[in-house]
Design an enzyme around this catalytic site. Structure first.
Site, PDB file in Angstrom:
ATOM      1  N   ARG A  24       0.819  -1.212   0.000  1.00 21.09           N
ATOM      2  CA  ARG A  24       0.000   0.000   0.000  1.00 21.09           C
ATOM      3  C   ARG A  24       0.853   1.263   0.000  1.00 21.09           C
ATOM      4  O   ARG A  24       2.051   1.225   0.314  1.00 21.09           O
ATOM      5  CB  ARG A  24      -0.927   0.040   1.207  1.00 21.09           C
ATOM      6  CG  ARG A  24      -0.217   0.160   2.542  1.00 21.09           C
ATOM      7  CD  ARG A  24      -1.233   0.200   3.654  1.00 21.09           C
ATOM      8  NE  ARG A  24      -0.667   0.559   4.931  1.00 21.09           N
ATOM      9  CZ  ARG A  24      -1.279   1.311   5.832  1.00 21.09           C
ATOM     10  NH1 ARG A  24      -2.458   1.814   5.579  1.00 21.09           N
ATOM     11  NH2 ARG A  24      -0.730   1.570   6.979  1.00 21.09           N
ATOM     12  N   THR A 135      12.456   3.488   7.687  1.00 19.87           N
ATOM     13  CA  THR A 135      12.013   2.828   6.459  1.00 19.87           C
ATOM     14  C   THR A 135      12.334   3.670   5.231  1.00 19.87           C
ATOM     15  O   THR A 135      12.117   4.885   5.230  1.00 19.87           O
ATOM     16  CB  THR A 135      10.480   2.617   6.506  1.00 19.87           C
ATOM     17  OG1 THR A 135      10.172   1.893   7.692  1.00 19.87           O
ATOM     18  CG2 THR A 135       9.989   1.848   5.295  1.00 19.87           C
ATOM     19  N   LYS A 160      15.573   0.172   6.702  1.00 17.44           N
ATOM     20  CA  LYS A 160      14.658  -0.910   6.334  1.00 17.44           C
ATOM     21  C   LYS A 160      14.158  -0.609   4.934  1.00 17.44           C
ATOM     22  O   LYS A 160      13.358   0.304   4.720  1.00 17.44           O
ATOM     23  CB  LYS A 160      13.508  -0.960   7.337  1.00 17.44           C
ATOM     24  CG  LYS A 160      12.379  -1.882   6.957  1.00 17.44           C
ATOM     25  CD  LYS A 160      11.674  -2.374   8.195  1.00 17.44           C
ATOM     26  CE  LYS A 160      10.259  -2.794   7.917  1.00 17.44           C
ATOM     27  NZ  LYS A 160       9.698  -3.570   9.024  1.00 17.44           N
ATOM     28  N   LYS A 162      12.207  -1.135   1.603  1.00 12.77           N
ATOM     29  CA  LYS A 162      11.005  -1.801   1.108  1.00 12.77           C
ATOM     30  C   LYS A 162      11.228  -2.286  -0.321  1.00 12.77           C
ATOM     31  O   LYS A 162      11.667  -1.508  -1.182  1.00 12.77           O
ATOM     32  CB  LYS A 162       9.809  -0.846   1.152  1.00 12.77           C
ATOM     33  CG  LYS A 162       9.379  -0.493   2.560  1.00 12.77           C
ATOM     34  CD  LYS A 162       8.719  -1.664   3.268  1.00 12.77           C
ATOM     35  CE  LYS A 162       8.166  -1.263   4.628  1.00 12.77           C
ATOM     36  NZ  LYS A 162       7.543  -2.384   5.345  1.00 12.77           N
ATOM     37  N   ASP A 190      12.413  -5.519   3.475  1.00  7.74           N
ATOM     38  CA  ASP A 190      11.056  -5.978   3.780  1.00  7.74           C
ATOM     39  C   ASP A 190      10.288  -6.062   2.469  1.00  7.74           C
ATOM     40  O   ASP A 190       9.985  -5.042   1.852  1.00  7.74           O
ATOM     41  CB  ASP A 190      10.361  -5.011   4.753  1.00  7.74           C
ATOM     42  CG  ASP A 190       9.015  -5.552   5.232  1.00  7.74           C
ATOM     43  OD1 ASP A 190       8.607  -6.635   4.768  1.00  7.74           O
ATOM     44  OD2 ASP A 190       8.381  -4.891   6.081  1.00  7.74           O
ATOM     45  N   ASP A 243       6.831 -11.506   9.523  1.00 15.07           N
ATOM     46  CA  ASP A 243       6.035 -10.377  10.010  1.00 15.07           C
ATOM     47  C   ASP A 243       4.551 -10.732   9.851  1.00 15.07           C
ATOM     48  O   ASP A 243       3.935 -11.252  10.793  1.00 15.07           O
ATOM     49  CB  ASP A 243       6.411  -9.093   9.249  1.00 15.07           C
ATOM     50  CG  ASP A 243       5.622  -7.880   9.709  1.00 15.07           C
ATOM     51  OD1 ASP A 243       4.873  -7.995  10.698  1.00 15.07           O
ATOM     52  OD2 ASP A 243       5.718  -6.801   9.089  1.00 15.07           O
ATOM     53  N   LYS A 267       4.499  -6.914  16.613  1.00 19.68           N
ATOM     54  CA  LYS A 267       3.870  -5.582  16.530  1.00 19.68           C
ATOM     55  C   LYS A 267       2.630  -5.601  17.405  1.00 19.68           C
ATOM     56  O   LYS A 267       1.819  -6.539  17.299  1.00 19.68           O
ATOM     57  CB  LYS A 267       3.433  -5.276  15.103  1.00 19.68           C
ATOM     58  CG  LYS A 267       4.554  -5.010  14.127  1.00 19.68           C
ATOM     59  CD  LYS A 267       3.952  -4.671  12.774  1.00 19.68           C
ATOM     60  CE  LYS A 267       5.018  -4.536  11.715  1.00 19.68           C
ATOM     61  NZ  LYS A 267       4.474  -4.762  10.367  1.00 19.68           N
ATOM     62  N   CYS A 295       6.191  -1.512  14.076  1.00 25.67           N
ATOM     63  CA  CYS A 295       4.945  -0.750  14.200  1.00 25.67           C
ATOM     64  C   CYS A 295       4.293  -0.660  12.828  1.00 25.67           C
ATOM     65  O   CYS A 295       4.905  -0.991  11.818  1.00 25.67           O
ATOM     66  CB  CYS A 295       5.219   0.655  14.749  1.00 25.67           C
ATOM     67  SG  CYS A 295       6.298   1.655  13.709  1.00 25.67           S
ATOM     68  N   ASP A 321      12.180  -1.542  14.993  1.00 28.64           N
ATOM     69  CA  ASP A 321      11.658  -0.825  13.819  1.00 28.64           C
ATOM     70  C   ASP A 321      10.474   0.013  14.297  1.00 28.64           C
ATOM     71  O   ASP A 321       9.321  -0.304  14.014  1.00 28.64           O
ATOM     72  CB  ASP A 321      11.246  -1.851  12.744  1.00 28.64           C
ATOM     73  CG  ASP A 321      10.549  -1.191  11.556  1.00 28.64           C
ATOM     74  OD1 ASP A 321      10.928  -0.057  11.201  1.00 28.64           O
ATOM     75  OD2 ASP A 321       9.620  -1.809  10.991  1.00 28.64           O
ATOM     76  N   ASP A 323       9.824   3.383  13.759  1.00 27.29           N
ATOM     77  CA  ASP A 323      10.075   4.665  13.094  1.00 27.29           C
ATOM     78  C   ASP A 323       8.805   5.454  12.794  1.00 27.29           C
ATOM     79  O   ASP A 323       8.878   6.537  12.197  1.00 27.29           O
ATOM     80  CB  ASP A 323      10.861   4.442  11.789  1.00 27.29           C
ATOM     81  CG  ASP A 323      10.120   3.525  10.813  1.00 27.29           C
ATOM     82  OD1 ASP A 323       9.159   2.856  11.225  1.00 27.29           O
ATOM     83  OD2 ASP A 323      10.511   3.479   9.635  1.00 27.29           O
TER      84      ASP A 323
END
Ligand SMILES: C[C@H](N)C(=O)N[C@H](CCC(=O)O)C(=O)O
Ligand SMILES: [Mg+2]
Length: 365
Positions: A24, A135, A160, A162, A190, A243, A267, A295, A321, A323
């Protein structure tokens, strides 16, 4: 200290830049805030992120779950009876983990306030400073390289990255970022479920063979594909982290028994709050499995709770993580945890230490 009422609000905070993953794109935090009121005048705060593509939670479902199923069970309960309250929350209805998380966070905030101690001390204590990554959204290669360099200049030593959009471009994205920041920052990837198991093995091996050192790769394949997670974990040297594949303690036990991942991302929005996050950390510690605490797109209200858990469980939560607050254009919270780029510190204020939340739009109760 008895619970008298639960109220709702909506917090809206723009992000500094759009947050883009394989699942997303989002440019504003729009989360439900709950406040739990008591007969002593103390108020506890919590926040629920409506991450429909991961947890299934929406604004409407969060409000309905709390209003109809959770709140009626809690009014009149003593905050000192923490275990009874968390059980009432967790058994009020199936799933709806973000709604449960928001209420649990507020209850733990009050529990700390009841005893006049910061939450991390109530959970066992620890070193009050932790370090988070930041991220780097999936984007054009040049943009990801320049975002990575800016993050390093801001003092982030762990990025991190993406990926999970297009396997060929993903490999080039990571090679370019690695070349740009080598020696200055660790890279975590990730894929947010964006690859197949075979693609993941191909991509990770290509990067390993090219000398790109990765700290870990998170959720390479679809959440339900535990066999795919295991397939990847067995075939690469880089540690694989679960995750979206794991929400609660029973799923973690299954994942560990299958040896389907090396690391677990905890999380609060997936676990349903703090009680299950602690259970997962304890289970992982028993098996010698490391955890990350992560998160969703959240402000410093709910991320504060995750910070307190991270501090108290640093024996097993070795990667952070958190952030969300750094991605926000401003901090709506007065008091609470101090977020200073990569460095996050808890204070000795009781509970979560939140004094006020600015810009909260109250919703009907
Ligand atoms: C914000 C955090 N660094 C992060 O990347 N979380 C994502 C999911 C966030 C979302 O889509 O709200 C993750 O770890 O997959
Ligand atoms: Mg993830």
């Amino acid at each position: 200290m008895k619970i008298t009422e639960i109220r709702f609000g909506m917090i809206r905070v723009p992000l500094k830049t759009p947050f883009k993953t394989a699942l997303r794109t989002v440019d504003t935090v729009e989360d439900i805030v709950v406040s739990v009121h008591t007969d002593t005048g103390h108020v506890g705060y919590g926040e629920a992120a409506a991450t429909a593509v991961i947890t299934g939670d929406t604004h409407g479902s969060i409000i309905e779950a709390i209003r109809r199923y959770i709140a009626p069970r809690l009014v009149g309960q003593e905050i000192a009876d923490l275990n009874r309250i968390t059980q009432l929350i967790q058994t009020a209805l199936e799933k709806n983990t973000s709604a449960k998380a928001a209420v649990e966070i507020a209850i733990y905030d009050l529990w700390g306030q009841l005893y006049g101690a910061p939450l991390y001390q109530m959970l066992g204590g620890g070193d009050p400073v932790i370090t988070t990554d930041i991220t780097i959204s999936v984007d054009y290669i040049d943009k990801m390289v320049s975002d990575s360099l800016s993050a390093v200049d801001r003092g982030f030593e762990s990025l991190k990255i993406k990926v999970g959009k297009d396997i060929g471009v993903d490999i080039e994205r990571v090679k370019a970022i690695y070349a740009a920041v080598e020696g200055r920052a660790l890279l975590r990837l990730d894929a947010n479920q964006g690859w197949t198991a075979k693609q993941a093995v191909f991509a990770i091996r290509q990067l390993e063979d090219a000398g790109v050192r990765l700290e870990l790769v998170e959720q390479p394949v679809k959440a339900r594909d535990l066999d795919g997670m295991k397939y990847v974990t067995e075939r690469v040297n880089t540690p694989i982290m679960a995750d979206e594949s794991v929400f609660g303690p029973t799923e973690v036990i299954e994942l560990i028994r299958m040896r389907a991942a090396d690391i677990i991302n905890i999380k609060l929005m997936k676990t349903g709050g703090i009680s299950n996050a602690i259970r997962i950390a304890d289970i992982a510690a028993l098996y010698g499995i490391e955890c990350m605490i992560g998160c969703m797109i959240e402000t410093s209200i709910s991320v504060a709770a995750a910070v307190h858990v991270a501090v108290a469980k640093a024996n097993v939560i070795t990667k952070v993580d958190l952030d969300g607050p750094s991605l926000c254009a401003f901090n709506p919270v007065d008091g609470g945890v101090i977020f200073n780029e990569s460095e996050i510190s808890v204070t000795d204020a009781p509970g979560l230490g939140i004094r006020e939340i600015r810009g909260l739009e109250l919703l009907p109760g």
